[in-house]
Design an enzyme around this catalytic site. Structure first.
Site, mmCIF file in Angstrom:
data_model
loop_
_atom_site.group_PDB
_atom_site.id
_atom_site.type_symbol
_atom_site.label_atom_id
_atom_site.label_comp_id
_atom_site.label_asym_id
_atom_site.label_seq_id
_atom_site.Cartn_x
_atom_site.Cartn_y
_atom_site.Cartn_z
ATOM 1 C CG HIS A 32 -1.796 -1.216 1.300
ATOM 2 N ND1 HIS A 32 -1.330 -2.465 1.676
ATOM 3 C CD2 HIS A 32 -3.114 -1.372 1.023
ATOM 4 C CE1 HIS A 32 -2.323 -3.329 1.634
ATOM 5 N NE2 HIS A 32 -3.420 -2.701 1.247
ATOM 6 C CG HIS A 72 -3.849 -0.150 4.886
ATOM 7 N ND1 HIS A 72 -4.705 0.243 5.897
ATOM 8 C CD2 HIS A 72 -3.787 0.895 4.020
ATOM 9 C CE1 HIS A 72 -5.137 1.469 5.639
ATOM 10 N NE2 HIS A 72 -4.600 1.889 4.506
ATOM 11 N N GLY A 121 -3.727 -4.023 11.634
ATOM 12 C CA GLY A 121 -4.136 -4.488 10.302
ATOM 13 C C GLY A 121 -5.649 -4.531 10.238
ATOM 14 C CG LEU A 123 -8.662 -0.828 8.647
ATOM 15 C CD1 LEU A 123 -9.476 -0.575 7.375
ATOM 16 C CD2 LEU A 123 -7.612 0.256 8.818
ATOM 17 N N GLY A 160 -10.593 4.192 7.472
ATOM 18 C CA GLY A 160 -11.099 2.874 7.850
ATOM 19 C C GLY A 160 -11.100 2.677 9.351
ATOM 20 C CB ILE A 191 -9.030 7.940 -0.934
ATOM 21 C CG1 ILE A 191 -9.121 9.192 -1.803
ATOM 22 C CG2 ILE A 191 -8.845 6.696 -1.796
ATOM 23 C CD1 ILE A 191 -10.177 9.156 -2.900
ATOM 24 C CG HIS A 263 -5.998 1.472 -0.610
ATOM 25 N ND1 HIS A 263 -6.006 1.840 0.709
ATOM 26 C CD2 HIS A 263 -6.141 0.116 -0.631
ATOM 27 C CE1 HIS A 263 -6.150 0.762 1.454
ATOM 28 N NE2 HIS A 263 -6.238 -0.289 0.671
ATOM 29 N NE ARG A 358 -22.890 -16.031 38.708
ATOM 30 C CZ ARG A 358 -23.891 -15.191 38.802
ATOM 31 N NH1 ARG A 358 -23.740 -13.952 38.382
ATOM 32 N NH2 ARG A 358 -25.051 -15.563 39.280
ATOM 33 C CD GLU A 412 -19.999 -6.326 24.975
ATOM 34 O OE1 GLU A 412 -19.998 -5.622 23.935
ATOM 35 O OE2 GLU A 412 -20.976 -6.378 25.758
ATOM 36 C CG PHE A 438 -22.155 -10.706 24.903
ATOM 37 C CD1 PHE A 438 -23.009 -10.919 23.821
ATOM 38 C CD2 PHE A 438 -22.717 -10.453 26.144
ATOM 39 C CE1 PHE A 438 -24.393 -10.875 23.975
ATOM 40 C CE2 PHE A 438 -24.101 -10.403 26.305
ATOM 41 C CZ PHE A 438 -24.945 -10.619 25.222
ATOM 42 C CG HIS A 462 -23.990 -15.495 32.862
ATOM 43 N ND1 HIS A 462 -23.092 -14.949 33.751
ATOM 44 C CD2 HIS A 462 -25.221 -15.170 33.334
ATOM 45 C CE1 HIS A 462 -23.744 -14.332 34.723
ATOM 46 N NE2 HIS A 462 -25.038 -14.450 34.499
ATOM 47 C CG HIS A 474 -28.217 -13.378 27.016
ATOM 48 N ND1 HIS A 474 -28.913 -12.824 25.959
ATOM 49 C CD2 HIS A 474 -27.907 -12.350 27.850
ATOM 50 C CE1 HIS A 474 -29.032 -11.525 26.165
ATOM 51 N NE2 HIS A 474 -28.421 -11.214 27.293
HETATM 52 C C1 TPP Z 1 -11.508 -4.757 9.852
HETATM 53 C C2 TPP Z 1 -10.943 -4.552 8.480
HETATM 54 N N1 TPP Z 1 -11.758 -4.593 7.426
HETATM 55 C C3 TPP Z 1 -11.280 -4.467 6.174
HETATM 56 C C4 TPP Z 1 -9.948 -4.315 5.956
HETATM 57 C C5 TPP Z 1 -9.396 -4.233 4.539
HETATM 58 N N2 TPP Z 1 -8.963 -2.864 4.279
HETATM 59 C C6 TPP Z 1 -7.675 -2.499 4.332
HETATM 60 S S1 TPP Z 1 -7.458 -0.848 4.131
HETATM 61 C C7 TPP Z 1 -9.120 -0.606 3.936
HETATM 62 C C8 TPP Z 1 -9.722 0.769 3.784
HETATM 63 C C9 TPP Z 1 -8.844 1.738 3.173
HETATM 64 O O1 TPP Z 1 -9.257 3.033 3.442
HETATM 65 P P1 TPP Z 1 -8.476 3.932 4.469
HETATM 66 O O2 TPP Z 1 -8.585 3.373 5.806
HETATM 67 O O3 TPP Z 1 -8.956 5.309 4.260
HETATM 68 O O4 TPP Z 1 -6.964 3.809 4.026
HETATM 69 P P2 TPP Z 1 -6.283 4.539 2.785
HETATM 70 O O5 TPP Z 1 -7.101 4.232 1.577
HETATM 71 O O6 TPP Z 1 -6.262 5.970 3.101
HETATM 72 O O7 TPP Z 1 -4.921 3.911 2.709
HETATM 73 C C10 TPP Z 1 -9.801 -1.807 4.014
HETATM 74 C C11 TPP Z 1 -11.259 -1.937 3.840
HETATM 75 C C12 TPP Z 1 -9.116 -4.283 7.088
HETATM 76 N N3 TPP Z 1 -7.806 -4.136 7.000
HETATM 77 N N4 TPP Z 1 -9.635 -4.380 8.326
#
Ligand code: TPP
Length: 663
Positions: A32, A72, A121, A123, A160, A191, A263, A358, A412, A438, A462, A474
């Site tokens: 990326h 990323h 990683g 997000l 993200g 973006i 990206h 518990r 959680e 949960f 539980h 539950h």
């Molecule tokens: C929980 C999760 N869902 C999906 C992804 C796959 N993924 C990686 S980057 C991204 C989104 C990219 O947008 P942004 O966060 O704005 O990063 P940029 O494009 O600015 O590099 C996604 C959906 C991930 N890494 N984690």
């Protein structure tokens, strides 16, 4: 733009990060480039002007934490670590970006790369983990004083990170607790992968953060002066701060900048060269000229004096304070812990406690908490159900961090992520509770703990249909299997008060990964009569024997009682039966063959009893073994009715064994 040194400009330093990211992604043919190119300016400001950081020792305790949440964009942090001079993050490693066992994996992993604070990683995860880091800093400062603990937590987060649901849980918690030393630098580039953010979002992030108790400002993320001013103000704030840094993804790439094409794929030779031309970067791939390297190396030494001064303060601290600080940093348990556990088990045998596990957990915690000041307890708003708050534990509150109990709220996921941060920061052993069902709401953070080997403890009560009237929403049925399937996660389901104490001990003695304690709501008899060795340590053991056994009943938790009652029925019917308690199926399956053979025995009929689905038990009982448990979801009724309804009773177990035996 301010000069970073007499000869090297801010732009040259930022462009070095951009060039390394472009080159590494190009060479790996994956990765990326867009985020590192866009965020390079504000990251350069942070590292050259603010971050209390010494590349010579990226783990010194009072460093500022830099949490790279938008994992990323990992080439940005690798570039920063490399250029500032972290040992091991060499140019060769950057050239091996995304290759097997390199120090530059696809997404940052704290166990692979020195200087990476936490694995990111998925997000949102880093942002929520950072809340734990920031909370740990405040709590440790309350315990050891500002001379030893006084640092900031910075986060680099992307769209993200801010879109994920966990972000709301995390920022609400941080805002409520007024974690003013938490500063989020938001790479506000508008973006995402699918295209412009406007395809799927129209949130006013500044207002959202403000509504959760944060300061929030927006700056031009390519203007180092504006970024610097914003960080300087954030450091003085009485609340956590969001700095939305408006940036252009893929900054410098003539065709791809500002689009989702920047990206997540290499720029391609032509666009890469055009980007370098546009940026005025004339050097061959992976080459950073010496003056720029020197300027970065200087930034890497910026915190050295602070580190040395800190080390001197630690040296000058009273011996017992120093020893305690170091002990907690090493995650070494105090001698008093072992003694407390021995006493507790003796007491539980001398005065048997027929209680829900518990409750047994609470009894264990009453013994443990006073001797383990690093233990931080909490719950996602189920304190009276999880029994996690022991006597004398003060509550953490906004501006007041001397306590050891965290009301995480109904969050959680953020709880589990913040627990990761508390543990990774150092100085704390967090244990947080909710209902076992949960764990689904916390699972991504649990997975990070397992992957990154973070020793946190989940107090999950539980734990079956035994919770009764709350019904199938539950009642966990597949959760034990799902959790057992996760590598490096240990799941314990103790059967009585002694086993519960033993499982707590094992959970706390573990330093290389997380542990789930699955605990009952319903009362259970006291089964164990011995207080000697920790019998849960091998995952399973014979709790009741039989001469010439014809059947072995394996059970966990609340079903051990049922298995023991079934054994009685079977013994009476001339079918000698033994019972094996299995507090941890996966721990047992990991034992050497000789141990397993001895515990499993050679009785021809093998039965597993667990108020959950069968998945996983075949490894112990074989596919021809009998299973008494759940096949579908639960139901709403008093728990004894449910056990009868689903046929998880001593009579049903005995009946199944006799029918099979008579075939
Ligand atoms: C929980 C999760 N869902 C999906 C992804 C796959 N993924 C990686 S980057 C991204 C989104 C990219 O947008 P942004 O966060 O704005 O990063 P940029 O494009 O600015 O590099 C996604 C959906 C991930 N890494 N984690």
């Amino acid at each position: 733009m301010p000069e970073a040194t007499a000869r090297v400009s801010h732009a040259e330093m930022a462009n070095a990060l951009r060039a390394l990211a472009m080159d590494a992604v190009e060479k790996a043919k994956s990765g990326h480039p867009g985020l590192p190119m866009g965020a390079a300016d504000f990251a350069t400001v942070l590292f050259t002007k603010f971050l209390k950081y010494d590349a010579a020792d990226p783990t010194w305790p009072d460093r500022d934490r830099f949490v790279f949440s938008a994992g990323h964009g990992s080439m940005l942090i690798y570039g920063l670590l490399h250029l500032t001079g972290v040992k091991g993050v060499t140019i060769e490693e950057l050239q091996r970006f995304r290759q097997l066992e390199s120090k530059t994996p696809g997404h940052p992993e704290n166990f692979m790369t020195p200087g990476v604070e936490t694995t990111t990683g998925p997000l949102g995860q880093g942002l929520a983990t950072a809340v734990g880091f920031a909370l740990a800093e405040r709590m440790l400062a309350a315990q050891f004083g500002p001379e030893l603990v006084d640092h900031h937590t910075y986060v680099l987060a992307s769209d993200g990170d801010l879109m994920e649901g966990i972000s709301q849980e995390a920022i609400a918690l941080a805002g409520h607790l007024r974690l003013s030393k938490l500063i989020v630098l938001f790479d506000d580039n508008g973006i995402t992968i699918d295209g412009p953010l406007s395809l799927s979002d129209s949130t006013d992030q500044l207002k959202r953060f403000e509504a959760s108790g944060w300061r929030a400002v927006r700056v031009d993320g390519h203007d180092p002066k504006a970024v610097g001013r914003a960080i300087a103000r954030a450091r003085k704030a009485d609340r956590p701060t969001l700095i939305a840094c408006r940036t252009v993804i893929g900054f410098g790439a003539p065709k791809k900048a500002g689009t989702s094409k920047a990206h997540g794929e290499p720029l391609g030779a032509e666009e890469l060269q055009a980007a370098k031309d546009a940026l005025g970067w004339t050097h061959p791939p992976f080459v950073v000229p010496d003056p720029i390297r020197a300027a970065w190396a200087k930034a890497g030494r910026k915190g050295r004096a602070a580190r040395k001064a800190w080390a001197e303060r630690l040296e000058a601290a009273p011996a017992e304070v120093r020893a305690e600080f170091e002990r907690r940093r090493r995650r070494a348990l105090p001698a008093a812990f072992g003694e407390a556990m021995t006493d507790l088990k003796r007491r539980l045998v001398a005065e048997p406690q027929a209680v829900a596990t518990r409750k047994a957990s609470e009894i264990a915690l009453e013994a443990i908490a006073p001797v383990l000041p690093e233990l931080v307890l909490g719950s996602a708003d189920l304190t009276p159900s999880n029994n996690t708050r022991t006597r004398g534990l003060d509550v953490i509150a906004p501006g007041s961090y001397g306590g050891r109990y965290v009301h995480f709220g109904i969050r959680e996921h953020a709880m589990a992520a913040a627990m990761n941060g508390l543990a990774l920061h150092g100085g704390f052993r967090p244990a947080g509770g909710t209902f076992l069902v949960f764990t689904d709401y916390a699972r991504p953070a649990i997975r990070i703990a397992a992957l990154a080997g973070i020793p946190v403890i989940y107090v999950m009560t539980h734990d079956s249909i035994g919770l009764g009237e709350d019904g199938p929403t539950h009642q966990p049925v597949e959760h034990l299997a799902a959790l057992r399937a996760m590598p490096n996660l240990r799941v314990f389901r103790p059967a009585d008060a002694v086993e519960t104490a033993e499982c707590w001990q094992l959970a706390l003695e573990r330093t290389d990964g997380p542990t789930v304690l699955a605990l009952t709501r319903q009362g259970l008899p006291a089964l164990r009569k011995d207080a000697g060795e920790n019998r849960c340590a091998q995952g399973a053991y014979e709790i009741a024997g039989a001469d010439g056994a014809k059947a072995t009943l394996f059970a966990s938790g609340s079903e051990v009682e049922i298995a023991l009652a079934a054994k009685k029925l079977l013994d009476e019917k001339g079918m000698p039966t033994r019972v094996v308690s299995v507090p941890s199926l996966e721990l047992f399956l990991a034992q050497p063959h000789s141990v397993r053979r001895q515990v499993v025995g050679d009785a021809p009929v093998r039965v597993a009893v667990e108020a959950a689905v069968r998945f996983g038990w075949d490894a112990l009982i074989g596919d021809d073994g009998l299973f008494v448990g759940m096949k579908g979801f639960g139901a709403s009724a008093p728990y004894k009715d449910l056990y009868r309804h689903f046929g998880i009773t001593p009579e049903a177990v005995a009946d199944r064994v006799l029918r099979t035996h008579n075939l």
